[in-house]
Design a protein around this motif. Structure first.
Motif, PDB file in Angstrom:
ATOM      1  N   SER A  21       0.812  -1.227   0.000  1.00  0.00           N
ATOM      2  CA  SER A  21       0.000   0.000   0.000  1.00  0.00           C
ATOM      3  C   SER A  21       0.842   1.273   0.000  1.00  0.00           C
ATOM      4  N   ARG A  72       2.570   3.638  -1.940  1.00  0.00           N
ATOM      5  CA  ARG A  72       2.750   4.176  -3.285  1.00  0.00           C
ATOM      6  C   ARG A  72       2.871   5.691  -3.184  1.00  0.00           C
ATOM      7  N   GLU A  86       4.014   8.078  -4.924  1.00  0.00           N
ATOM      8  CA  GLU A  86       3.677   8.924  -6.069  1.00  0.00           C
ATOM      9  C   GLU A  86       2.170   9.124  -6.208  1.00  0.00           C
ATOM     10  N   ASP A  87       1.394   8.200  -5.644  1.00  0.00           N
ATOM     11  CA  ASP A  87      -0.063   8.297  -5.755  1.00  0.00           C
ATOM     12  C   ASP A  87      -0.696   8.954  -4.537  1.00  0.00           C
ATOM     13  N   MET A  88       0.133   9.368  -3.589  1.00  0.00           N
ATOM     14  CA  MET A  88      -0.382   9.913  -2.332  1.00  0.00           C
ATOM     15  C   MET A  88      -0.353  11.434  -2.325  1.00  0.00           C
ATOM     16  N   ARG A 108       3.198  11.872   1.686  1.00  0.00           N
ATOM     17  CA  ARG A 108       4.277  11.279   0.897  1.00  0.00           C
ATOM     18  C   ARG A 108       5.533  11.009   1.722  1.00  0.00           C
ATOM     19  N   GLU A 143      10.071   9.623  -8.125  1.00  0.00           N
ATOM     20  CA  GLU A 143       9.889  10.602  -9.191  1.00  0.00           C
ATOM     21  C   GLU A 143       9.696  12.023  -8.679  1.00  0.00           C
ATOM     22  N   SER A 144       8.938  12.161  -7.602  1.00  0.00           N
ATOM     23  CA  SER A 144       8.566  13.501  -7.140  1.00  0.00           C
ATOM     24  C   SER A 144       9.460  14.053  -6.035  1.00  0.00           C
TER      25      SER A 144
END
Length: 207
Positions: A35, A37, A39-41, A46, A141-142
């Motif tokens: 769970s 992730r 980049e999706d948060m 994050r 990535e971020s």
């Protein structure tokens, strides 16, 4: 510098037993990270997710490496051994009236507390060395790599700061009670004097 060894326990990170084998460790790692992730948060979640992911990576790397795991086990077991010794001393002291607790017993508790601090420091150093190493192998990535390293350093510094404050309180309390004048007053007004000393310790250790 009182610390909690569970904060640096890779078995706890993956929720596995100390005798866990590779299949169990791999499965636990997959469950722990499923769970996570980043980049999706949302941005505010994050950082915690990345730190948890790095900790899981480090735990897997250590527990699947026989040499690293052996070193980790040795340091963790040393902390637990000294912690058990400290708890025995504290339990023995708890069974006595305050005025019967001697300076010698205070010093014994202080010495074992220092030993525990040293063992915890060695465990903490190993733990964070592995986190830094794991962070270098994963890219987000971020978030720039330097940010992740800074977050890990900040987390470590915060834990050390809290441990040092707690350690000062223990040490100061023992030192204050060791003064001859305080010892003499405790013979007559034990609980009252201890309460005063505790307040002094609290006031002196807020930094």
């Amino acid at each position: 510098m009182a610390q909690n060894s569970d904060q640096y326990n890779f078995y706890k990170v993956l929720s596995v037993q100390s005798n866990a084998q590779e299949p169990d460790i791999q499965k636990a790692y997959e469950e722990a990270t499923a769970s996570l992730r980043p980049e999706d948060m949302p941005a505010e979640e994050r950082k915690a997710a990345i730190l948890a992911l790095v900790a899981a990576d480090a735990a897997k790397l250590v527990l699947l490496d026989s040499k690293k795991r052996s070193l980790f086990d040795a340091r963790l077991n040393e902390v637990r051994k000294i912690q058990t010794e400290k708890e025995k001393i504290e339990a023995k002291r708890a069974g006595k009236l305050q005025e019967q607790q001697s300076i010698e017993e205070d010093e014994k508790l202080k010495n074992v507390s220092l030993q525990l601090d040293a063992a915890n420091a060695a465990l903490s150093d190993f733990y964070y060395d592995q986190l830094f190493a794991a962070a270098k192998t994963r890219k987000f990535e971020s978030v720039p790599p330097d940010n992740v390293m800074e977050w890990i350093s900040s987390q470590r510094a915060d834990l050390l700061r809290k441990a040092e404050q707690k350690g000062r309180r223990v040490s100061f309390r023992i030192d204050w009670r060791g003064f001859p004048a305080i010892q003499e007053m405790r013979k007559k007004r034990g609980e009252e004097i201890d309460a005063i000393v505790d307040q002094l310790v609290k006031d002196c250790c807020i930094w």
